[in-house]
Design an enzyme around this catalytic site. Structure first.
Site, PDB file in Angstrom:
ATOM      1  N   ASN A 145      27.029 -69.367 -12.834  1.00  0.00           N
ATOM      2  CA  ASN A 145      27.815 -69.667 -11.731  1.00  0.00           C
ATOM      3  C   ASN A 145      28.995 -70.280 -11.822  1.00  0.00           C
ATOM      4  O   ASN A 145      29.200 -70.790 -13.243  1.00  0.00           O
ATOM      5  CB  ASN A 145      26.860 -70.823 -10.921  1.00  0.00           C
ATOM      6  CG  ASN A 145      26.500 -71.927 -11.830  1.00  0.00           C
ATOM      7  OD1 ASN A 145      26.058 -71.825 -13.086  1.00  0.00           O
ATOM      8  ND2 ASN A 145      26.262 -73.116 -11.353  1.00  0.00           N
ATOM      9  N   GLU A 147      32.446 -72.418 -10.569  1.00  0.00           N
ATOM     10  CA  GLU A 147      32.647 -73.188  -9.602  1.00  0.00           C
ATOM     11  C   GLU A 147      34.560 -73.695  -9.687  1.00  0.00           C
ATOM     12  O   GLU A 147      34.724 -73.555 -10.876  1.00  0.00           O
ATOM     13  CB  GLU A 147      31.988 -74.564  -9.508  1.00  0.00           C
ATOM     14  CG  GLU A 147      30.715 -74.752  -9.309  1.00  0.00           C
ATOM     15  CD  GLU A 147      29.838 -75.991  -9.670  1.00  0.00           C
ATOM     16  OE1 GLU A 147      28.727 -76.014  -9.366  1.00  0.00           O
ATOM     17  OE2 GLU A 147      30.597 -76.896 -10.312  1.00  0.00           O
ATOM     18  N   GLU A 158      24.009 -65.048  -9.374  1.00  0.00           N
ATOM     19  CA  GLU A 158      23.424 -63.857  -9.108  1.00  0.00           C
ATOM     20  C   GLU A 158      24.430 -62.903  -8.804  1.00  0.00           C
ATOM     21  O   GLU A 158      24.374 -61.662  -8.875  1.00  0.00           O
ATOM     22  CB  GLU A 158      22.511 -64.372  -7.922  1.00  0.00           C
ATOM     23  CG  GLU A 158      21.225 -64.934  -8.490  1.00  0.00           C
ATOM     24  CD  GLU A 158      21.533 -66.408  -8.038  1.00  0.00           C
ATOM     25  OE1 GLU A 158      20.238 -67.082  -7.778  1.00  0.00           O
ATOM     26  OE2 GLU A 158      22.782 -66.965  -8.275  1.00  0.00           O
ATOM     27  N   CYS A 189      19.955 -69.150  -3.975  1.00  0.00           N
ATOM     28  CA  CYS A 189      20.162 -69.861  -2.744  1.00  0.00           C
ATOM     29  C   CYS A 189      20.046 -69.067  -1.376  1.00  0.00           C
ATOM     30  O   CYS A 189      20.134 -67.945  -1.627  1.00  0.00           O
ATOM     31  CB  CYS A 189      21.724 -70.701  -2.772  1.00  0.00           C
ATOM     32  SG  CYS A 189      22.805 -69.196  -2.758  1.00  0.00           S
ATOM     33  N   CYS A 192      22.809 -66.248  -1.516  1.00  0.00           N
ATOM     34  CA  CYS A 192      22.394 -65.137  -2.402  1.00  0.00           C
ATOM     35  C   CYS A 192      21.315 -64.541  -2.166  1.00  0.00           C
ATOM     36  O   CYS A 192      21.140 -63.087  -2.309  1.00  0.00           O
ATOM     37  CB  CYS A 192      21.956 -66.075  -3.939  1.00  0.00           C
ATOM     38  SG  CYS A 192      23.476 -66.108  -5.021  1.00  0.00           S
TER      39      CYS A 192
END
Length: 234
Positions: A145, A147, A158, A189, A192
């Site tokens: 991930n 950010e 993902e 999530c 995703c």
């Protein structure tokens, strides 16, 4: 070299608007990004977001971006975020692209790789690292991930793995494996899940949870009422 090669890899079944770009990192490595649309339009991954996130996921910092159109979606944000030099060109440096496909055999036990990948997550806001491996029949792509200062422009592990795969023109997937070291469960999530349901509709997802347990699912089971509509073109 022209953009023609990357245009072959875009996924734009709804708009037909092909878009691609190449990011050059501060150390001189090159990463491609292509537009990946979703039937839930706001979940579309613009080419600029894909390329910048891929660069960051590899431990690099974007410095320059080669684009096919100076009005590319999200270009203003990412250029400001990293003070990018914008180069609009008909001849992108495709011969210099990094090969992010791994054909080594980790089929028997992907967990050590997933655990090691967590250290590459770019998580200044959440401190919640996530890793993902997206498998084809020949190998896999890594994802973590990423950010940034604008939370809505961050991207999950993902989708980073999917962005790498599409930019490499490899879209015949077999499964995805996901891991977090924090939280109750390791699970995609909702956003995703919607993306996965379109790009890996009946594929195996293996979720390696923080407590050491493993659960296995079909992607369709994680979002049984995903958005679909015959009114939209594909």
């Amino acid at each position: 070299m022209s953009w023609k090669l990357l245009y072959e890899y875009v996924y734009v079944p709804y708009s037909q608007n092909k878009s691609a770009c190449v990011v050059e990192s501060k150390t001189g490595r090159f990463y491609a990004g292509v537009r990946i649309e979703n039937i839930s339009y706001p979940l579309t991954i613009p080419a600029v977001q894909a390329a910048c996130a891929i660069c960051l996921s590899e431990g690099e910092v974007p410095a320059k971006i080669y684009v096919d159109d100076s009005d590319s979606e999200q270009l203003d944000y990412w250029a400001k975020e990293f003070e990018l030099e914008i180069i609009e060109t008909e001849n992108p440096p495709l011969d210099k692209l990094e090969d992010l496909f791994h054909n080594s055999d980790i089929e028997s036990d992907p967990l050590p790789k997933l655990k090691a990948l967590l250290d590459k997550a770019v998580i200044p806001n959440s401190d919640f690292p996530v890793s993902a491996l997206l498998f084809t029949k020949d190998g896999y792509f890594e994802g973590v991930n990423v950010e940034v200062s604008e939370w809505t422009h961050g991207i999950c592990a993902e989708r980073v793995a999917l962005a790498k795969a599409f930019a490499a023109g490899k879209t015949e997937f077999t499964r995805m494996e996901i891991h977090t070291k924090k939280g109750e469960i390791s699970s995609p999530c909702g956003a995703c899940r919607q993306v996965i349901s379109e790009l890996l509709p009946y594929h195996e997802l293996k979720l390696h949870h923080a407590d050491g347990t493993l659960s296995e699912h079909l992607s369709i089971d994680l979002l049984p009422f995903s958005f679909k509509s015959s009114a939209l073109k594909k």
